[in-house]
Write an enzyme that holds these catalytic residues in place. Structure first.
Site, PDB file in Angstrom:
ATOM      1  N   SER A  79       9.570   5.746  -2.991  1.00  0.00           N
ATOM      2  CA  SER A  79       9.396   4.719  -1.959  1.00  0.00           C
ATOM      3  C   SER A  79       8.287   5.213  -1.037  1.00  0.00           C
ATOM      4  O   SER A  79       8.173   6.418  -0.787  1.00  0.00           O
ATOM      5  CB  SER A  79      10.700   4.581  -1.164  1.00  0.00           C
ATOM      6  N   GLY A 120       9.311  -4.309  -8.435  1.00  0.00           N
ATOM      7  CA  GLY A 120      10.124  -3.147  -8.815  1.00  0.00           C
ATOM      8  C   GLY A 120      11.617  -3.401  -8.613  1.00  0.00           C
ATOM      9  O   GLY A 120      12.033  -4.055  -7.644  1.00  0.00           O
ATOM     10  N   ASP A 139      13.821  -2.641  -5.311  1.00  0.00           N
ATOM     11  CA  ASP A 139      14.117  -3.703  -4.342  1.00  0.00           C
ATOM     12  C   ASP A 139      14.779  -4.859  -5.093  1.00  0.00           C
ATOM     13  O   ASP A 139      14.252  -5.973  -5.149  1.00  0.00           O
ATOM     14  CB  ASP A 139      12.825  -4.149  -3.651  1.00  0.00           C
ATOM     15  N   GLY A 196       0.806  -1.223   0.000  1.00  0.00           N
ATOM     16  CA  GLY A 196       0.000   0.000   0.000  1.00  0.00           C
ATOM     17  C   GLY A 196       0.834   1.265   0.000  1.00  0.00           C
ATOM     18  O   GLY A 196       2.026   1.233  -0.297  1.00  0.00           O
ATOM     19  N   HIS A 228       4.630   1.914  -7.941  1.00  0.00           N
ATOM     20  CA  HIS A 228       3.624   0.838  -7.925  1.00  0.00           C
ATOM     21  C   HIS A 228       2.706   0.946  -9.144  1.00  0.00           C
ATOM     22  O   HIS A 228       2.352  -0.050  -9.758  1.00  0.00           O
ATOM     23  CB  HIS A 228       2.732   0.940  -6.675  1.00  0.00           C
TER      24      HIS A 228
HETATM   25  O1  PAF Z   1       7.958  -4.925  -1.855  1.00  0.00           O
HETATM   26  C1  PAF Z   1       6.995  -4.949  -1.061  1.00  0.00           C
HETATM   27  O2  PAF Z   1       6.181  -4.032  -0.976  1.00  0.00           O
HETATM   28  C2  PAF Z   1       6.823  -6.152  -0.168  1.00  0.00           C
HETATM   29  O3  PAF Z   1       8.054  -6.645   0.258  1.00  0.00           O
HETATM   30  C3  PAF Z   1       5.978  -7.278  -0.801  1.00  0.00           C
HETATM   31  C4  PAF Z   1       6.666  -7.860  -2.002  1.00  0.00           C
HETATM   32  C5  PAF Z   1       4.618  -6.727  -1.190  1.00  0.00           C
HETATM   33  C6  PAF Z   1       5.763  -8.406   0.203  1.00  0.00           C
HETATM   34  O4  PAF Z   1       5.102  -7.958   1.334  1.00  0.00           O
END
Ligand code: PAF
Length: 282
Positions: A187, A149, A152, A31, A37
């Site tokens: 982020s 993404g 990470d 979220g 995202h």
């Molecule tokens: O990258 C993230 O936001 C989290 O690590 C994920 C992949 C949703 C797992 O909770």
């Protein structure tokens, strides 16, 4: 139903979507959605017949309760942003009880070096928690394609490893890091930083670019000290790590080796951890 909160409702909706010819795309998130995202969701919408976005702040991947409690939450806006891409996207927002109904022992994954260095070293247990939730989500949705993404990057290696162990048919798409106009990687944690310091955070990406331009001609300890000086010019900025590692196994950079290398950085700004990475050579 466009917003689903329980596994039983999820299964009812999924049964209608699952057929050999339909491609189901999954975008797992915690979220507080930003353009990074949204680019994953757009990518999934372009490639898949059905797209699911999950919003779940996974307690098992936080190694500090304070960090978990401070993690930003903005469900109403998240939903608006998702539906602004397409009204056909489905959103799964489970409770912690729904995802972890019993207190059975957690699985323990052994990712070797890719799980032990960088984030694995500074956030013990983090990747095990990520693996637990991602595996649960993959089991629930049986997606054809999943979207993560590049910011990470190490997490994407962990997920690729899970896929190679358990889900050889899932196709993973690693989408480019989205940055603000100054180069700061987007982020959800950026919003926890004060306005005054947020504008200074561009130093993180600038430092990665500086390192990229100099790593081949400078001995690493000297480069590291130069980077520390650049980052720690303000009292509120602390360099946690800067390392250059290869993209596959995360072995440390060695001059002359013909592998793809990436610079990885973690900086604490007012105690908030910001990470970034940049391809140095491929
Ligand atoms: O990258 C993230 O936001 C989290 O690590 C994920 C992949 C949703 C797992 O909770």
């Amino acid at each position: 139903m466009s917003i689903v909160k329980t596994i039983s409702d999820l299964n009812t909706t999924l049964v209608k979507q699952q057929s050999k010819s339909n491609k189901i795309g999954l975008v797992p998130t915690m979220g507080s959605l930003h353009e990074g995202h949204l680019s994953l969701i757009r990518n999934a919408s372009n490639k898949c017949d059905f797209v699911w976005v999950t919003i779940f702040i996974n307690p098992k991947q936080f190694n500090s309760l304070d960090d978990f409690n401070a993690y930003p939450k903005d469900i109403d806006n998240d939903v608006k942003k998702i539906f602004s891409i397409s009204k056909h996207i489905k959103i799964f927002i489970p409770s912690t009880n729904e995802m972890y109904p019993d207190k059975k022992f957690d699985e323990n994954y052994e990712f070797e070096q890719i799980g032990n260095v960088l984030e694995g070293k500074y956030r013990p247990g983090h990747f095990n928690g990520v693996a637990i939730i991602v595996k649960k989500l993959f089991d629930l949705f049986s997606p054809n394609m999943v979207f993560f993404g590049e910011k990470d990057f190490q997490q994407t290696l962990i997920i690729k490893r899970l896929i190679s162990w358990y889900y050889p048919k899932i196709k993973i798409f690693v989408c480019p890091t989205i940055r603000n106009k100054d180069g700061l990687a987007l982020s959800s944690r950026n919003q926890l930083i004060s306005k005054k310091l947020l504008s200074k955070c561009k130093i993180i990406f600038e430092t990665l670019q500086f390192a990229k331009a100099n790593y081949e001609k400078t001995d690493f300890p000297i480069l590291l000290e130069e980077i520390r000086k650049k980052i720690e010019i303000l009292d509120e900025f602390k360099l946690e790590y800067f390392e250059i590692r290869d993209e596959e196994k995360l072995d440390l950079f060695c001059k002359g080796e013909k592998k793809s290398f990436r610079g990885f950085i973690s900086v604490k700004v007012e105690g908030i951890r910001l990470i970034d990475n940049l391809l140095f050579k491929n």
